[in-house]
Design an enzyme around this catalytic site. Structure first.
Site, PDB file in Angstrom:
ATOM      1  N   GLY A 105       0.836  -1.193   0.000  1.00 49.95           N
ATOM      2  CA  GLY A 105       0.000   0.000   0.000  1.00 49.95           C
ATOM      3  C   GLY A 105       0.875   1.249   0.000  1.00 49.95           C
ATOM      4  O   GLY A 105       2.088   1.188   0.261  1.00 49.95           O
TER       5      GLY A 105
ATOM      6  N   GLU B 113       4.411   3.300  -6.946  1.00 49.25           N
ATOM      7  CA  GLU B 113       3.180   3.772  -7.581  1.00 49.25           C
ATOM      8  C   GLU B 113       3.102   5.299  -7.632  1.00 49.25           C
ATOM      9  O   GLU B 113       2.013   5.865  -7.791  1.00 49.25           O
ATOM     10  CB  GLU B 113       1.955   3.239  -6.824  1.00 49.25           C
ATOM     11  CG  GLU B 113       1.981   1.762  -6.509  1.00 49.25           C
ATOM     12  CD  GLU B 113       1.942   0.854  -7.732  1.00 49.25           C
ATOM     13  OE1 GLU B 113       1.905   1.378  -8.865  1.00 49.25           O
ATOM     14  OE2 GLU B 113       1.966  -0.368  -7.543  1.00 49.25           O
TER      15      GLU B 113
END
Length: 213
Positions: free
Chosen positions: A25, A73
């Site tokens: 995450g 990301e």
């Protein structure tokens, strides 16, 4: 505001809320005054982060502060914020029930009032792409569109909000909706809420629900 400390606390909140495990995450937050974006570093435990571990970039991806590698990301976070001036925080999570539907490549429909109010419609699934790739970033940007959340195929979820609290609210409601939808499908066929009722509830929440409105 100390956005580095704020981001670190958000990482701990994500981890201890059961929205991810280990170092997976990632989170970003935008300073509305200068447009700088603060990102969690790649592959570091959230409970051990210090302010020097946070990476700061401008909207074009130029590093402004920090020596660590940013989350892989980062292009997804920057791209969402570039397309969505209304978004101040993005949270990429790996919650269990949401991931079930990400693996099935099935959208999560608005089957409960909270989903209608906060998610605003079906949470759609991207096409599969490798984590950290430009394709994954673009898939997420396109699938999220003007919505609050999307699922990353075989991977996890992306949630966006005007600020960190709003983004966490999206994360929580998405996972709750996914769990309820999963359980309801084990018994029968859940019925999504109609579009006109979703629009009414979204407007009600934004204009009338709570104090000072």
């Amino acid at each position: 505001m100390n956005y580095k400390a704020f981001l670190i606390e958000a990482g701990k909140r994500m981890l201890h809320s059961g929205l991810t495990v280990e170092t997976w995450g990632n989170i970003s937050v935008r300073d509305p005054e200068n447009g700088l974006i603060y990102l969690t570093p790649s592959g570091m435990p959230y409970d051990t982060l210090i302010e020097d571990d946070v990476v700061v970039m401008d909207a074009d991806g130029n590093r402004v502060e920090g020596e660590r590698k940013p989350t892989i990301e980062y292009a997804m976070h920057l791209g969402i914020m570039k397309k969505r001036p209304d978004v101040g925080a993005v949270i990429h999570t790996h919650p269990i029930y949401s991931q079930v539907f990400a693996l099935l490549h099935e959208p999560i429909p608005p089957v409960i009032d909270e989903a209608a109010q906060i998610l605003g419609g079906p949470v759609n699934v991207t096409e599969y792409a490798f984590p950290g790739s430009p394709e994954m970033a673009q898939n997420a940007i396109d699938t999220l569109g003007g919505g609050a959340a999307c699922l990353l195929a075989n991977h996890g979820a992306v949630c966006a909000g005007k600020d960190m609290d709003a983004a966490f609210r999206v994360c929580t409601v998405l996972e709750m909706t996914a769990q309820i939808y999963y359980m309801a499908r084990c018994i029968g066929t859940p019925q999504p809420i109609e579009r006109d009722k979703i629009d009414y509830m979204k407007e009600f929440v934004s204009k009338s629900y709570g104090q000072g409105k």
